[in-house]
Design an enzyme around this catalytic site. Structure first.
Site, PDB file in Angstrom:
ATOM      1  N   CYS A 278      -0.205  28.308  70.331  1.00  0.00           N
ATOM      2  CA  CYS A 278       0.812  29.373  70.342  1.00  0.00           C
ATOM      3  C   CYS A 278       1.818  29.233  69.206  1.00  0.00           C
ATOM      4  O   CYS A 278       2.572  30.166  68.938  1.00  0.00           O
ATOM      5  CB  CYS A 278       1.550  29.376  71.671  1.00  0.00           C
ATOM      6  SG  CYS A 278       0.459  29.399  73.091  1.00  0.00           S
TER       7      CYS A 278
ATOM      8  N   HIS B  26       8.740  31.965  71.758  1.00  0.00           N
ATOM      9  CA  HIS B  26       7.370  32.199  72.227  1.00  0.00           C
ATOM     10  C   HIS B  26       7.450  32.706  73.667  1.00  0.00           C
ATOM     11  O   HIS B  26       8.167  32.148  74.494  1.00  0.00           O
ATOM     12  CB  HIS B  26       6.577  30.896  72.151  1.00  0.00           C
ATOM     13  CG  HIS B  26       5.256  30.974  72.840  1.00  0.00           C
ATOM     14  ND1 HIS B  26       4.418  32.064  72.703  1.00  0.00           N
ATOM     15  CD2 HIS B  26       4.622  30.111  73.677  1.00  0.00           C
ATOM     16  CE1 HIS B  26       3.333  31.866  73.435  1.00  0.00           C
ATOM     17  NE2 HIS B  26       3.435  30.691  74.036  1.00  0.00           N
TER      18      HIS B  26
ATOM     19  N   ASN C  35       1.648  36.303  77.900  1.00  0.00           N
ATOM     20  CA  ASN C  35       1.598  35.289  76.841  1.00  0.00           C
ATOM     21  C   ASN C  35       0.413  35.582  75.925  1.00  0.00           C
ATOM     22  O   ASN C  35      -0.736  35.380  76.320  1.00  0.00           O
ATOM     23  CB  ASN C  35       1.474  33.903  77.489  1.00  0.00           C
ATOM     24  CG  ASN C  35       1.394  32.784  76.469  1.00  0.00           C
ATOM     25  OD1 ASN C  35       1.262  33.024  75.266  1.00  0.00           O
ATOM     26  ND2 ASN C  35       1.455  31.556  76.942  1.00  0.00           N
TER      27      ASN C  35
HETATM   28  O1  UT7 Z   1       1.809  29.232  75.757  1.00  0.00           O
HETATM   29  C1  UT7 Z   1       1.164  28.067  76.124  1.00  0.00           C
HETATM   30  C2  UT7 Z   1       1.879  27.242  76.989  1.00  0.00           C
HETATM   31  N1  UT7 Z   1       1.774  27.533  78.386  1.00  0.00           N
HETATM   32  C3  UT7 Z   1       2.902  27.575  79.090  1.00  0.00           C
HETATM   33  O2  UT7 Z   1       3.978  27.602  78.566  1.00  0.00           O
HETATM   34  C4  UT7 Z   1       2.815  27.489  80.565  1.00  0.00           C
HETATM   35  C5  UT7 Z   1       3.811  26.457  81.083  1.00  0.00           C
HETATM   36  N2  UT7 Z   1       3.794  26.355  82.521  1.00  0.00           N
HETATM   37  C6  UT7 Z   1       4.273  27.354  83.304  1.00  0.00           C
HETATM   38  O3  UT7 Z   1       4.733  28.375  82.819  1.00  0.00           O
HETATM   39  C7  UT7 Z   1       4.284  27.136  84.798  1.00  0.00           C
HETATM   40  O4  UT7 Z   1       4.070  25.764  85.063  1.00  0.00           O
HETATM   41  C8  UT7 Z   1       3.227  27.993  85.564  1.00  0.00           C
HETATM   42  C9  UT7 Z   1       3.588  29.456  85.470  1.00  0.00           C
HETATM   43  C10 UT7 Z   1       1.850  27.754  84.958  1.00  0.00           C
HETATM   44  C11 UT7 Z   1       3.197  27.606  87.023  1.00  0.00           C
HETATM   45  O5  UT7 Z   1       4.479  27.819  87.590  1.00  0.00           O
HETATM   46  P1  UT7 Z   1       5.149  26.710  88.522  1.00  0.00           P
HETATM   47  O6  UT7 Z   1       6.400  27.261  89.042  1.00  0.00           O
HETATM   48  O7  UT7 Z   1       5.194  25.453  87.700  1.00  0.00           O
HETATM   49  O8  UT7 Z   1       4.116  26.622  89.686  1.00  0.00           O
HETATM   50  P2  UT7 Z   1       3.409  25.320  90.252  1.00  0.00           P
HETATM   51  O9  UT7 Z   1       2.268  24.925  89.397  1.00  0.00           O
HETATM   52  O10 UT7 Z   1       4.457  24.295  90.572  1.00  0.00           O
HETATM   53  O11 UT7 Z   1       2.844  25.891  91.612  1.00  0.00           O
HETATM   54  C12 UT7 Z   1       3.711  26.314  92.679  1.00  0.00           C
HETATM   55  C13 UT7 Z   1       2.868  26.913  93.773  1.00  0.00           C
HETATM   56  C14 UT7 Z   1       1.665  26.053  94.153  1.00  0.00           C
HETATM   57  O12 UT7 Z   1       1.473  26.157  95.544  1.00  0.00           O
HETATM   58  P3  UT7 Z   1       1.996  25.001  96.524  1.00  0.00           P
HETATM   59  O13 UT7 Z   1       1.308  23.746  96.081  1.00  0.00           O
HETATM   60  O14 UT7 Z   1       3.481  24.945  96.335  1.00  0.00           O
HETATM   61  O15 UT7 Z   1       1.558  25.490  97.867  1.00  0.00           O
HETATM   62  C15 UT7 Z   1       0.524  26.714  93.418  1.00  0.00           C
HETATM   63  O16 UT7 Z   1      -0.715  26.504  94.051  1.00  0.00           O
HETATM   64  O17 UT7 Z   1       2.334  28.159  93.351  1.00  0.00           O
HETATM   65  C16 UT7 Z   1       0.916  28.169  93.514  1.00  0.00           C
HETATM   66  N3  UT7 Z   1       0.352  29.002  92.455  1.00  0.00           N
HETATM   67  C17 UT7 Z   1       0.175  30.315  92.603  1.00  0.00           C
HETATM   68  N4  UT7 Z   1       0.416  31.148  93.625  1.00  0.00           N
HETATM   69  C18 UT7 Z   1       0.149  32.449  93.465  1.00  0.00           C
HETATM   70  C19 UT7 Z   1      -0.055  28.628  91.218  1.00  0.00           C
HETATM   71  N5  UT7 Z   1      -0.493  29.697  90.544  1.00  0.00           N
HETATM   72  C20 UT7 Z   1      -0.358  30.763  91.380  1.00  0.00           C
HETATM   73  C21 UT7 Z   1      -0.633  32.133  91.251  1.00  0.00           C
HETATM   74  N6  UT7 Z   1      -0.363  32.946  92.315  1.00  0.00           N
HETATM   75  N7  UT7 Z   1      -1.133  32.681  90.129  1.00  0.00           N
END
Ligand code: UT7
Length: 328
Positions: free
Chosen positions: A113, A255, A285
């Site tokens: 990115c 970004h 993104n």
């Molecule tokens: O440009 C390249 C670089 N990429 C990025 O910058 C991405 C960086 N990371 C992020 O933006 C975030 O970490 C994410 C958006 C990928 C994830 O957000 P988060 O708030 O860190 O979520 P998490 O991974 O901590 O997951 C929280 C909960 C989990 O459920 P439990 O374990 O709390 O029950 C996940 O299973 O959300 C769940 N989850 C979802 N639920 C509904 C993860 N993805 C989804 C989804 N829909 N798409």
């Protein structure tokens, strides 16, 4: 003397996939996607088009706005992680052919990115060295083609599109152009965001990979932590070494990966969120295309004027990072 952006263009495909549509494909919801990322929809490339087609559309606009003939371009840099082929040949060569530009050098860069930020600085170096006169820098992604549409951890995050800039020498002495860039990488984090299969390590013809390795995989939390920390470093470094404060900036163009990452940077640096230009709701993104698409949107909305001072801030696979300080 500076290297300045003479013309900028962007292209996003017409087809849109909304969060609601995605929630019919995987276990997610509009509420989760909006509250965790700020994304509302994403543009997806048409079935009969490819990465180079989007790059060409954005480039045609940039070339026209630069007021030059495409034959004047002597170097093409394409930043992409989702090129027409898997690096061989470069998408830049396909773009050169489609634009009908003969003899210009053409190369792809793989900086995730951060690719467009890297590309601008590389173009500046080529121009200020006197080696090249007009350089076309493109950030373009057809991430929908390398995304696992069954993986809710990644498929809700990305979109397709392209942004392009024509750079040339500014000898007027008005200071407009790329003033400074800060580029770096934390290579130890290379496994946190990758497409595992298809390279020399796990060739397609081997059986040493799983089906999911054909697609983007990401350690979201690890990348999130890196992004929050590195945005702060990029912005502080460019401000400090150019002896300016955030008040001197008209806009920061981050970004567009996750609105929470941008909000965290704003809060840690004590910068009002309005200083950041944000279009993640519309485009999601788009990786290497995200910063030029955002600058283009800022210009189209009349929020970017000649003489404005802007700062870009990017991070991505590698893990790469970087920013440019630009007098528009
Ligand atoms: O440009 C390249 C670089 N990429 C990025 O910058 C991405 C960086 N990371 C992020 O933006 C975030 O970490 C994410 C958006 C990928 C994830 O957000 P988060 O708030 O860190 O979520 P998490 O991974 O901590 O997951 C929280 C909960 C989990 O459920 P439990 O374990 O709390 O029950 C996940 O299973 O959300 C769940 N989850 C979802 N639920 C509904 C993860 N993805 C989804 C989804 N829909 N798409």
């Amino acid at each position: 003397m500076t290297a300045e952006i003479l013309g900028l263009g962007a292209y996003v495909p017409e087809r849109i996939i909304t969060n609601e549509e995605l929630s019919e494909m995987v276990d997610t919801s509009d509420e989760w996607i909006r509250s965790h990322t700020g994304i509302g929809k994403r543009h997806i490339i048409a079935d009969d088009k490819t990465t180079s087609d989007m790059a060409v559309e954005a480039s045609k606009i940039a070339i026209e706005k630069a007021g030059i003939d495409s034959s004047e371009i002597d170097f093409i840099i394409v930043a992409t992680a989702s090129g027409d082929y898997s690096n061989f040949p470069s998408t830049a060569c396909v773009v050169q052919s489609k634009l009908g530009i003969r003899n210009a050098g053409a190369v792809d860069i793989g900086a995730g990115c951060t690719g467009f930020v890297y590309g601008l600085e590389m173009a500046r170096g080529l121009i200020l060295s006197g080696s090249m006169k007009k350089v076309l820098v493109i950030g373009v992604e057809a991430l929908s083609r390398i995304m696992n549409w069954k993986d809710r951890d990644t498929c809700v995050l990305f979109g397709d599109g392209a942004g392009a800039a024509v750079l040339g020498l500014n000898e007027s002495g008005d200071g407009r152009g790329i003033i400074d860039s800060f580029l770096g990488a934390e290579g130890d984090g290379f496994e946190h965001l990758m497409r595992k299969a298809g390279g020399a390590k796990h060739p397609f013809h081997s059986n040493e990979y799983q089906e999911e390795d054909l697609y983007i995989s990401m350690n979201g939390r690890r990348v999130y932590g890196f992004a929050v920390k590195i945005n702060e470093t990029i912005i502080n470094t460019l401000l400090q070494r150019n002896n300016i404060t955030v008040d001197d900036l008209d806009r920061i163009v981050p970004h567009q990966a996750n609105i929470r990452i941008i909000q965290a940077a704003a809060s840690r640096l004590n910068i009002p969120i309005e200083k950041f230009f944000i279009v993640i709701e519309e485009y999601a993104n788009t990786s290497a295309a995200s910063i030029p698409i955002a600058i283009n949107a800022m210009q189209e909305r009349g929020e970017l004027k000649k003489g404005d001072l802007i700062l870009t801030s990017g991070f991505g696979a590698g893990l790469t990072y970087g920013g440019n300080l630009i007098r528009w």
